[in-house]
Design a protein around this motif. Sequence first.
Motif, PDB file in Angstrom:
ATOM      1  N   PRO A   1      83.788 -61.242 101.593  1.00  0.00           N
ATOM      2  CA  PRO A   1      83.444 -62.126 100.464  1.00  0.00           C
ATOM      3  C   PRO A   1      81.959 -62.093 100.089  1.00  0.00           C
ATOM      4  O   PRO A   1      81.551 -62.798  99.167  1.00  0.00           O
ATOM      5  CB  PRO A   1      83.839 -63.514 100.990  1.00  0.00           C
ATOM      6  CG  PRO A   1      83.625 -63.415 102.466  1.00  0.00           C
ATOM      7  CD  PRO A   1      83.980 -61.991 102.842  1.00  0.00           C
ATOM      8  N   ASN A   2      81.158 -61.286 100.782  1.00  0.00           N
ATOM      9  CA  ASN A   2      79.723 -61.254 100.503  1.00  0.00           C
ATOM     10  C   ASN A   2      79.456 -60.607  99.140  1.00  0.00           C
ATOM     11  O   ASN A   2      80.121 -59.645  98.753  1.00  0.00           O
ATOM     12  CB  ASN A   2      78.994 -60.464 101.595  1.00  0.00           C
ATOM     13  CG  ASN A   2      79.136 -61.107 102.962  1.00  0.00           C
ATOM     14  OD1 ASN A   2      79.007 -62.318 103.095  1.00  0.00           O
ATOM     15  ND2 ASN A   2      79.439 -60.308 103.962  1.00  0.00           N
ATOM     16  N   PRO A   3      78.447 -61.098  98.413  1.00  0.00           N
ATOM     17  CA  PRO A   3      78.158 -60.547  97.078  1.00  0.00           C
ATOM     18  C   PRO A   3      77.413 -59.227  97.116  1.00  0.00           C
ATOM     19  O   PRO A   3      77.326 -58.544  96.098  1.00  0.00           O
ATOM     20  CB  PRO A   3      77.296 -61.645  96.435  1.00  0.00           C
ATOM     21  CG  PRO A   3      76.607 -62.306  97.598  1.00  0.00           C
ATOM     22  CD  PRO A   3      77.588 -62.265  98.732  1.00  0.00           C
ATOM     23  N   THR A   4      76.838 -58.846  98.255  1.00  0.00           N
ATOM     24  CA  THR A   4      76.077 -57.607  98.350  1.00  0.00           C
ATOM     25  C   THR A   4      76.863 -56.570  99.140  1.00  0.00           C
ATOM     26  O   THR A   4      77.794 -56.889  99.876  1.00  0.00           O
ATOM     27  CB  THR A   4      74.729 -57.849  99.042  1.00  0.00           C
ATOM     28  OG1 THR A   4      74.971 -58.341 100.373  1.00  0.00           O
ATOM     29  CG2 THR A   4      73.906 -58.885  98.291  1.00  0.00           C
ATOM     30  N   MET A   5      76.453 -55.307  98.992  1.00  0.00           N
ATOM     31  CA  MET A   5      77.144 -54.233  99.702  1.00  0.00           C
ATOM     32  C   MET A   5      76.861 -54.311 101.201  1.00  0.00           C
ATOM     33  O   MET A   5      75.885 -54.929 101.644  1.00  0.00           O
ATOM     34  CB  MET A   5      76.705 -52.886  99.146  1.00  0.00           C
ATOM     35  CG  MET A   5      75.240 -52.575  99.336  1.00  0.00           C
ATOM     36  SD  MET A   5      74.813 -50.990  98.599  1.00  0.00           S
ATOM     37  CE  MET A   5      73.042 -50.963  98.889  1.00  0.00           C
TER      38      MET A   5
ATOM     39  N   ALA B   1      77.550 -49.170 101.253  1.00  0.00           N
ATOM     40  CA  ALA B   1      78.709 -49.124 100.361  1.00  0.00           C
ATOM     41  C   ALA B   1      79.438 -50.454 100.428  1.00  0.00           C
ATOM     42  O   ALA B   1      79.031 -51.367 101.162  1.00  0.00           O
ATOM     43  CB  ALA B   1      79.634 -47.980 100.774  1.00  0.00           C
ATOM     44  N   ASP B   2      80.515 -50.554  99.660  1.00  0.00           N
ATOM     45  CA  ASP B   2      81.380 -51.725  99.795  1.00  0.00           C
ATOM     46  C   ASP B   2      82.058 -51.742 101.155  1.00  0.00           C
ATOM     47  O   ASP B   2      82.467 -52.798 101.634  1.00  0.00           O
ATOM     48  CB  ASP B   2      82.442 -51.722  98.696  1.00  0.00           C
ATOM     49  CG  ASP B   2      81.931 -52.355  97.408  1.00  0.00           C
ATOM     50  OD1 ASP B   2      80.756 -52.758  97.374  1.00  0.00           O
ATOM     51  OD2 ASP B   2      82.700 -52.425  96.436  1.00  0.00           O
ATOM     52  N   GLY B   3      82.197 -50.559 101.745  1.00  0.00           N
ATOM     53  CA  GLY B   3      82.803 -50.489 103.070  1.00  0.00           C
ATOM     54  C   GLY B   3      83.103 -49.062 103.449  1.00  0.00           C
ATOM     55  O   GLY B   3      82.703 -48.113 102.759  1.00  0.00           O
ATOM     56  N   ILE B   4      83.818 -48.917 104.541  1.00  0.00           N
ATOM     57  CA  ILE B   4      84.195 -47.601 105.028  1.00  0.00           C
ATOM     58  C   ILE B   4      85.624 -47.680 105.563  1.00  0.00           C
ATOM     59  O   ILE B   4      86.026 -48.677 106.180  1.00  0.00           O
ATOM     60  CB  ILE B   4      83.221 -47.104 106.115  1.00  0.00           C
ATOM     61  CG1 ILE B   4      83.487 -45.644 106.450  1.00  0.00           C
ATOM     62  CG2 ILE B   4      83.286 -47.980 107.360  1.00  0.00           C
ATOM     63  CD1 ILE B   4      82.422 -45.028 107.328  1.00  0.00           C
ATOM     64  N   CYS B   5      86.408 -46.632 105.277  1.00  0.00           N
ATOM     65  CA  CYS B   5      87.811 -46.560 105.701  1.00  0.00           C
ATOM     66  C   CYS B   5      87.953 -45.421 106.706  1.00  0.00           C
ATOM     67  O   CYS B   5      87.627 -44.271 106.385  1.00  0.00           O
ATOM     68  CB  CYS B   5      88.708 -46.335 104.483  1.00  0.00           C
ATOM     69  SG  CYS B   5      90.448 -46.051 104.861  1.00  0.00           S
ATOM     70  N   VAL B   6      88.419 -45.734 107.892  1.00  0.00           N
ATOM     71  CA  VAL B   6      88.682 -44.735 108.932  1.00  0.00           C
ATOM     72  C   VAL B   6      90.189 -44.660 109.093  1.00  0.00           C
ATOM     73  O   VAL B   6      90.816 -45.599 109.577  1.00  0.00           O
ATOM     74  CB  VAL B   6      87.988 -45.099 110.250  1.00  0.00           C
ATOM     75  CG1 VAL B   6      88.242 -44.027 111.296  1.00  0.00           C
ATOM     76  CG2 VAL B   6      86.490 -45.300 110.041  1.00  0.00           C
ATOM     77  N   SER B   7      90.761 -43.534 108.674  1.00  0.00           N
ATOM     78  CA  SER B   7      92.206 -43.443 108.506  1.00  0.00           C
ATOM     79  C   SER B   7      92.825 -42.424 109.452  1.00  0.00           C
ATOM     80  O   SER B   7      92.221 -41.406 109.798  1.00  0.00           O
ATOM     81  CB  SER B   7      92.528 -43.057 107.053  1.00  0.00           C
ATOM     82  OG  SER B   7      93.882 -42.712 106.899  1.00  0.00           O
ATOM     83  N   THR B   8      94.070 -42.695 109.846  1.00  0.00           N
ATOM     84  CA  THR B   8      94.899 -41.719 110.539  1.00  0.00           C
ATOM     85  C   THR B   8      95.475 -40.747 109.502  1.00  0.00           C
ATOM     86  O   THR B   8      95.450 -41.020 108.298  1.00  0.00           O
ATOM     87  CB  THR B   8      96.063 -42.405 111.270  1.00  0.00           C
ATOM     88  OG1 THR B   8      96.948 -42.972 110.291  1.00  0.00           O
ATOM     89  CG2 THR B   8      95.559 -43.497 112.195  1.00  0.00           C
ATOM     90  N   PRO B   9      96.025 -39.614 109.924  1.00  0.00           N
ATOM     91  CA  PRO B   9      96.714 -38.743 108.956  1.00  0.00           C
ATOM     92  C   PRO B   9      97.855 -39.462 108.237  1.00  0.00           C
ATOM     93  O   PRO B   9      98.083 -39.232 107.050  1.00  0.00           O
ATOM     94  CB  PRO B   9      97.222 -37.597 109.829  1.00  0.00           C
ATOM     95  CG  PRO B   9      96.273 -37.539 110.981  1.00  0.00           C
ATOM     96  CD  PRO B   9      95.895 -38.963 111.253  1.00  0.00           C
ATOM     97  N   THR B  10      98.561 -40.347 108.943  1.00  0.00           N
ATOM     98  CA  THR B  10      99.619 -41.113 108.283  1.00  0.00           C
ATOM     99  C   THR B  10      99.054 -42.005 107.192  1.00  0.00           C
ATOM    100  O   THR B  10      99.648 -42.148 106.122  1.00  0.00           O
ATOM    101  CB  THR B  10     100.371 -41.967 109.320  1.00  0.00           C
ATOM    102  OG1 THR B  10     101.006 -41.112 110.264  1.00  0.00           O
ATOM    103  CG2 THR B  10     101.415 -42.852 108.664  1.00  0.00           C
ATOM    104  N   GLY B  11      97.896 -42.612 107.438  1.00  0.00           N
ATOM    105  CA  GLY B  11      97.281 -43.507 106.461  1.00  0.00           C
ATOM    106  C   GLY B  11      96.508 -42.811 105.370  1.00  0.00           C
ATOM    107  O   GLY B  11      95.904 -43.478 104.518  1.00  0.00           O
TER     108      GLY B  11
END
Length: 493
Positions: free
Chosen positions: A344-348, A365-375
């Motif tokens: 909910p923070n207004p800054t990155m 960034a807004d965030g980071i996604c660490v994904s499995t091959p399925t995801g």
Amino acid sequence: MATSFFDDVIPEDRAPNDNEGQSVDPDNRSLNSLSSDQDGQQPMEVLFQDEGIRRRKSSLVPSTAPRPENMRRKTQCFVHSLLEKHDGAILKDHEQSYEGLAQERRVDKDPHSHAEQSHHSRLLTKKQISDMAFGIRELSKKLAQIRLKLHVRSIFILAKAHDETLISHTRETTDWLLTKNSKYKVYVEHTLEHNRIFDADGLLAKNPGYRGRLKFWTNELCAEKPQSFDIVLALGGDGTVLYSSWLFQRIVPPVLAFSLGSLGFLTKFDYEQYPQTISRAFDEGITVSLRLRFEATIMRSQSRDNPRRDLVEELIGEESEDHHTHKPDGTHNILNEVVVDRGPNPTMSSIELFGDDEHFTTVQADGICVSTPTGSTAYNLAAGGSLCHPDNPVILVTAICAHTLSFRPIILPDTIVLRAGVPYDARTSSWASFDGRERVELRPGDYVTISASRFPFPSVLPLDRKSKDWIDSISRTLQWNSRQRQKSFKEWS
């Protein structure tokens, strides 16, 4: 690894007894255990698939054939000399390199010195993680070539308990299973016990023989006794399959998923054909695909007197061996992805990203996604990441709305232990979620470790189209590379 998986999937009181021998049926290439349960029936049969195993005659060389001569000369290369002299064996009279020492060092902190008793992947050495991941991949290859005939007794049905349509389907499937075989025990969610649509009392009144065979599962039962269930029938969409992964955090029974959702990357079977599908699966056997899962642990920063703390120094610098800087605060096994974002923070967000004992980069960034091959076809795809076949042994890292033009998605081997943390000088905290659940705040100094889990997710594949199932799914759901075909030229003559 294979032994552990089968020991976990098959309940102990019905596990095959290796001491009683095995018999091979040459007609159907089946491997049958001679052990039996209390009713004299076999608990599991393994059927080997015939397709794809033939070899050309030219490749079959007799064992007595002489080795062809070669014109190789002696080499001055150090590596070649080792291979020639020692056949690849490790030399004991050479000192271990930095890379070799790193293989024997645990990647993450263990403040309570529970490494010997714990099974968390982050507390394994680099070599142990590599061996574990390799073992899972080898087991997955073997399972892809065989058909498992389970002696099904306890059936776990999973569906959204707040959807009227799915409740009706759950009741219909339960009624059919209880009628089909008097030895089946069917488990449904405990919230349906007094549900008006499911009408458990009406089912029992319809057939008194159902009494004692209609049971109700709870989250605690799934966590404490996952071996109680022979197979999971998931009714819904991909979210229902993810929910089954969340329920069974460690050992997961084989999951047969019926498509009742919107897309259906993980739901392989049409619900309209459920009687034929279930009958065939129980009678002819199932083929299982092991999906890689991640183990993610939240590590909390501990209060210290030093006002000027540096997360990089505490994780890979001079303070990396100090196990009192952080302590674990919950571990989750996930099937799709771990996301660290601004919440909910207004800054990155400002996120430090580490791989093993190396600082990769600082993500803004807004965030980071660490994904499995399925995801890879879920949040990772929406964030601009790559599509990845589920059999690939990789970790996908994708930034979410990075404040730079040069942050491209990267693909890492599944033997790396990633750590994503909030630096001490960050303006705001970040938030972590695991398959979209268990959303928690990461304050400055906290981090999350992400590594391959030793508990994969067994997904049941259709027997007729298991080899091309993934391509079919992205073509069907995403319209992958779908366009009007280019017209041919009409040559003038």
